[in-house]
Design an enzyme around this catalytic site. Structure first.
Site, PDB file in Angstrom:
ATOM      1  N   GLU A 142       0.898  -1.846  -0.091  1.00 22.05           N
ATOM      2  CA  GLU A 142      -0.136  -0.010   0.002  1.00 22.05           C
ATOM      3  C   GLU A 142       0.505   1.607  -0.085  1.00 22.05           C
ATOM      4  O   GLU A 142       0.650   2.061   0.783  1.00 22.05           O
ATOM      5  CB  GLU A 142      -0.661   0.077   1.072  1.00 22.05           C
ATOM      6  CG  GLU A 142      -2.032  -1.011   1.422  1.00 22.05           C
ATOM      7  CD  GLU A 142      -2.641  -1.262   2.513  1.00 22.05           C
ATOM      8  OE1 GLU A 142      -2.624  -0.612   3.140  1.00 22.05           O
ATOM      9  OE2 GLU A 142      -3.493  -2.509   2.785  1.00 22.05           O
ATOM     10  N   ASN A 153       2.326  -4.899  -3.195  1.00 19.23           N
ATOM     11  CA  ASN A 153       0.731  -5.549  -3.025  1.00 19.23           C
ATOM     12  C   ASN A 153      -0.275  -4.256  -2.512  1.00 19.23           C
ATOM     13  O   ASN A 153       0.669  -3.760  -1.737  1.00 19.23           O
ATOM     14  CB  ASN A 153       0.966  -6.190  -1.355  1.00 19.23           C
ATOM     15  CG  ASN A 153      -0.541  -7.519  -1.442  1.00 19.23           C
ATOM     16  OD1 ASN A 153      -1.788  -7.575  -1.956  1.00 19.23           O
ATOM     17  ND2 ASN A 153      -1.057  -7.079   0.431  1.00 19.23           N
ATOM     18  N   HIS A 199     -10.468  -5.742  -1.892  1.00 21.26           N
ATOM     19  CA  HIS A 199     -11.648  -6.105  -0.880  1.00 21.26           C
ATOM     20  C   HIS A 199     -12.800  -5.174  -2.141  1.00 21.26           C
ATOM     21  O   HIS A 199     -12.387  -3.978  -1.352  1.00 21.26           O
ATOM     22  CB  HIS A 199     -10.724  -4.346  -0.108  1.00 21.26           C
ATOM     23  CG  HIS A 199     -10.123  -5.709   1.181  1.00 21.26           C
ATOM     24  ND1 HIS A 199      -9.869  -6.864   1.982  1.00 21.26           N
ATOM     25  CD2 HIS A 199      -8.621  -5.297   0.948  1.00 21.26           C
ATOM     26  CE1 HIS A 199      -8.769  -7.095   2.124  1.00 21.26           C
ATOM     27  NE2 HIS A 199      -7.723  -6.280   2.271  1.00 21.26           N
ATOM     28  N   GLU A 240      -6.626 -10.580  -1.241  1.00 20.58           N
ATOM     29  CA  GLU A 240      -7.264 -10.376   0.387  1.00 20.58           C
ATOM     30  C   GLU A 240      -8.460 -10.501  -0.137  1.00 20.58           C
ATOM     31  O   GLU A 240      -9.164  -9.371   1.090  1.00 20.58           O
ATOM     32  CB  GLU A 240      -6.590  -8.597   0.811  1.00 20.58           C
ATOM     33  CG  GLU A 240      -5.138  -9.054   0.988  1.00 20.58           C
ATOM     34  CD  GLU A 240      -4.791  -7.692   2.352  1.00 20.58           C
ATOM     35  OE1 GLU A 240      -5.231  -6.697   2.245  1.00 20.58           O
ATOM     36  OE2 GLU A 240      -4.135  -7.482   1.731  1.00 20.58           O
ATOM     37  N   ASP A 298     -12.205 -10.413  -0.281  1.00 24.52           N
ATOM     38  CA  ASP A 298     -13.811  -9.999   0.494  1.00 24.52           C
ATOM     39  C   ASP A 298     -14.513  -9.564  -0.009  1.00 24.52           C
ATOM     40  O   ASP A 298     -13.745  -7.715  -0.939  1.00 24.52           O
ATOM     41  CB  ASP A 298     -13.443 -10.347   1.885  1.00 24.52           C
ATOM     42  CG  ASP A 298     -12.645  -8.810   2.363  1.00 24.52           C
ATOM     43  OD1 ASP A 298     -13.077  -7.620   2.106  1.00 24.52           O
ATOM     44  OD2 ASP A 298     -12.200  -8.438   2.926  1.00 24.52           O
TER      45      ASP A 298
HETATM   46  O1  G3I Z   1      -4.053  -7.498  19.084  1.00 26.96           O
HETATM   47  C1  G3I Z   1      -4.830  -6.306  19.480  1.00 26.96           C
HETATM   48  C2  G3I Z   1      -5.744  -7.128  20.984  1.00 26.96           C
HETATM   49  O2  G3I Z   1      -4.239  -7.049  22.161  1.00 26.96           O
HETATM   50  C3  G3I Z   1      -6.090  -5.485  21.327  1.00 26.96           C
HETATM   51  O3  G3I Z   1      -6.962  -5.576  22.461  1.00 26.96           O
HETATM   52  C4  G3I Z   1      -7.543  -5.098  20.816  1.00 26.96           C
HETATM   53  C5  G3I Z   1      -8.101  -3.841  20.538  1.00 26.96           C
HETATM   54  O4  G3I Z   1      -8.634  -3.243  19.696  1.00 26.96           O
HETATM   55  O5  G3I Z   1      -6.863  -4.586  19.046  1.00 26.96           O
HETATM   56  C6  G3I Z   1      -5.975  -5.730  18.955  1.00 26.96           C
HETATM   57  O6  G3I Z   1      -5.523  -5.739  17.242  1.00 26.96           O
HETATM   58  C7  G3I Z   1      -5.986  -5.301  15.826  1.00 26.96           C
HETATM   59  C8  G3I Z   1      -5.540  -6.080  15.627  1.00 26.96           C
HETATM   60  O7  G3I Z   1      -6.086  -6.251  14.125  1.00 26.96           O
HETATM   61  C9  G3I Z   1      -5.271  -7.464  15.404  1.00 26.96           C
HETATM   62  O8  G3I Z   1      -7.027  -8.223  15.547  1.00 26.96           O
HETATM   63  C10 G3I Z   1      -5.718  -3.932  15.759  1.00 26.96           C
HETATM   64  O9  G3I Z   1      -6.562  -3.187  16.806  1.00 26.96           O
HETATM   65  C11 G3I Z   1      -6.744  -3.847  14.493  1.00 26.96           C
HETATM   66  O10 G3I Z   1      -6.232  -2.743  14.136  1.00 26.96           O
HETATM   67  C12 G3I Z   1      -6.478  -4.789  13.599  1.00 26.96           C
HETATM   68  O11 G3I Z   1      -6.655  -4.617  12.760  1.00 26.96           O
HETATM   69  C13 G3I Z   1      -5.377  -5.856  11.009  1.00 26.96           C
HETATM   70  C14 G3I Z   1      -6.157  -4.529   9.952  1.00 26.96           C
HETATM   71  O12 G3I Z   1      -5.264  -5.301   9.494  1.00 26.96           O
HETATM   72  C15 G3I Z   1      -4.935  -3.112  10.183  1.00 26.96           C
HETATM   73  O13 G3I Z   1      -4.953  -1.935   9.652  1.00 26.96           O
HETATM   74  C16 G3I Z   1      -6.914  -6.583  10.730  1.00 26.96           C
HETATM   75  O14 G3I Z   1      -6.701  -7.882  11.483  1.00 26.96           O
HETATM   76  C17 G3I Z   1      -5.861  -7.113   9.201  1.00 26.96           C
HETATM   77  O15 G3I Z   1      -6.973  -8.710   9.049  1.00 26.96           O
HETATM   78  C18 G3I Z   1      -5.845  -5.934   8.509  1.00 26.96           C
HETATM   79  O16 G3I Z   1      -5.252  -6.424   7.251  1.00 26.96           O
HETATM   80  C19 G3I Z   1      -5.036  -5.711   6.264  1.00 26.96           C
HETATM   81  C20 G3I Z   1      -4.132  -5.859   5.741  1.00 26.96           C
HETATM   82  O17 G3I Z   1      -2.680  -6.931   6.268  1.00 26.96           O
HETATM   83  C21 G3I Z   1      -3.527  -5.144   4.294  1.00 26.96           C
HETATM   84  N1  G3I Z   1      -4.253  -4.915   3.481  1.00 26.96           N
HETATM   85  C22 G3I Z   1      -6.538  -4.395   4.313  1.00 26.96           C
HETATM   86  C23 G3I Z   1      -6.209  -5.410   4.885  1.00 26.96           C
HETATM   87  C24 G3I Z   1      -7.595  -4.718   6.148  1.00 26.96           C
HETATM   88  O18 G3I Z   1      -7.665  -4.221   6.569  1.00 26.96           O
END
Ligand code: G3I
Length: 429
Positions: A152, A193, A229, A259, A261
């Site tokens: 990105e 990516n 997405h 990715e 969906d």
């Molecule tokens: O691990 C912590 C946890 O300890 C805490 O309690 C909780 C509270 O919010 O947060 C947890 O972390 C989260 C993490 O995912 C794991 O679940 C973060 O807040 C959350 O922001 C994070 O989101 C991820 C996101 O990327 C961040 O930008 C998504 O799971 C993940 O699926 C998403 O993946 C991205 C790709 O890497 C790149 N392309 C877009 C895609 C979707 O956004």
């Protein structure tokens, strides 16, 4: 259910016959792809019902760690590396014989503040990038089929994202990162990516220019990942998707949907919406099938229970192939039928002499009752299949050629050589 009375290398052919149900990865491979896969995340692996689906390599032959290979997890402080959580996912994939797409190395998001807020000279930040990539790619050396090296880098208008990497290094951070990744694991396929580059426009053009910039700098880039997405009813047409894939292939890189969906922008959904969602997934799968260098498709998790959408887009969701209760949606059956049809077409070109008798079910009938899908098996038939040429003794480009428990061919068709990816998987590259 189907019964194979003669297990041969024509398994893929048999699975592809209309009316024979097959798992997504099995069918994708029979259609000439390397994998059909899914992202997952650490917290999800305690859900045994979910894991029972995820670990089936016939369904998902490829895994992407959704979070825990990102910089915030792997180098939370300067020079302090931690692969504990990333290893949970990579070990899971390897234990189940699944290919790994590793994700990611250089990204503005989930980047620890010691990097994003540092006051760097160009030389210092180059050292930081090199050290991060050398450590992480070195740690996973031989395990990752592919790495998302840079993620990105672009804004939606095609300009570069003004993150710390671009602000300090300009576009030079791109070849720096790709060279570092190649040095740490020469066998990994190295990808750029991004999202919203799947359809024609300024951002796709800018991504093409990124490939050219990396190539012009003498750095290796092997692929471009199209995140995919999408929104129900707003997914690009199969024609546009295919044309864009081909414009990247013209630069001699692989392409993949990394990715995928397709979310509903408002809920609850109705039957017409699920049908549209199925067609949207179908456009993406159809585009990948139409482009031989589209190596595979990864969904950004397969089950609505673990989709990233609701926490990011309030009120939106139901983006995955399975509902929360692990029931397959119409979109699943659309993907399955397209892969099966492509596998059938592939088998008519290169099939074996095996004569096999199999018992098949009829094509599943999907009945929609608001939010619940039922698959009804209506009859069963017996088919005799006669196919044409001798069974192949060599594995084709991208095919598996070794690994623990592997009983198939171990020699690759010329000019490819069998390269060990990990103890469970060697591949013709
Ligand atoms: O691990 C912590 C946890 O300890 C805490 O309690 C909780 C509270 O919010 O947060 C947890 O972390 C989260 C993490 O995912 C794991 O679940 C973060 O807040 C959350 O922001 C994070 O989101 C991820 C996101 O990327 C961040 O930008 C998504 O799971 C993940 O699926 C998403 O993946 C991205 C790709 O890497 C790149 N392309 C877009 C895609 C979707 O956004």
């Amino acid at each position: 259910m189907h019964l194979l009375t003669k297990a041969t290398t024509a398994t893929a052919v048999l699975l592809a016959i209309p009316g024979v149900q097959g798992n997504l990865n099995q069918l994708a491979k029979a259609a000439g792809k390397l994998y059909f896969g899914s992202a997952t995340d650490n917290s999800e692996l305690s859900d045994s019902a979910y894991v029972n689906v995820l670990k089936n390599k016939d369904e998902f032959g490829q895994i992407t760690p959704g979070n825990t290979q990102k910089w915030q997890y792997t180098e939370p402080s300067n020079g302090v590396f931690d692969y504990t959580q990333g290893d949970v996912i990579t070990n899971f994939a390897e234990a189940n014989g699944q290919i790994l797409r590793c994700h990611n190395l250089v990204w503005h998001n989930q980047l620890p503040s010691w990097v994003s807020s540092g006051s760097w000279t160009a030389a210092q930040l180059t050292d930081v990038i090199n050290a991060h990539i050398a450590s992480e790619v070195g740690h996973y050396k031989g395990q990752c089929y592919a790495w998302d090296v840079v993620n990105e880098a672009l804004n939606d208008d095609g300009t570069f994202r003004a993150d710390v990497f671009y602000n300090v290094l300009g576009t030079s951070y791109l070849p720096i990162a790709f060279k570092a990744a190649a040095a740490a694991d020469p066998d990994a396929r190295l990808y750029y990516n991004d999202y919203n580059i799947e359809y024609s426009g300024a951002k796709a053009t800018a991504a093409l220019n990124i490939v050219k910039t990396i190539q012009a700098a003498g750095a290796p880039i092997h692929g471009v990942g199209f995140q995919g997405h999408f929104i129900v009813g707003g997914t690009p047409s199969q024609t546009d998707l295919t044309n864009v894939l081909n414009s990247f292939v013209a630069l001699d890189v692989d392409v993949a949907y990394t990715e995928l969906d397709v979310r509903f922008s408002s809920l609850p959904a109705n039957a017409a919406g699920y049908a549209q969602q199925a067609n949207d997934y179908g456009a993406v799968v159809g585009a990948c099938l139409a482009v031989s260098r589209c190596v595979g498709i990864t969904v950004w998790d397969f089950d609505d229970k673990y989709s990233w959408i609701p926490s990011t887009f309030s009120g939106q969701g139901e983006a995955c192939l399975y509902w929360q209760n692990l029931t397959a949606k119409p979109a699943y059956y659309k993907v399955q039928s397209l892969l099966a049809a492509a596998a059938t077409a592939t088998s008519s070109v290169s099939s074996s002499t095996a004569i096999s008798t199999i018992k098949t079910t009829s094509t599943p009938t999907t009945t929609l009752v608001t939010t619940i899908s039922k698959t009804t098996v209506t009859s069963s038939t017996t088919k005799t299949i006669t196919t044409a040429a001798a069974p192949t003794k060599t594995a084709a480009h991208w095919d598996q050629c070794g690994g623990n428990g592997w009983t198939g061919p171990t020699v690759c068709a010329s000019p490819y050589t069998c390269k060990k990816q990990n103890d469970w998987y060697s591949q013709c590259l």
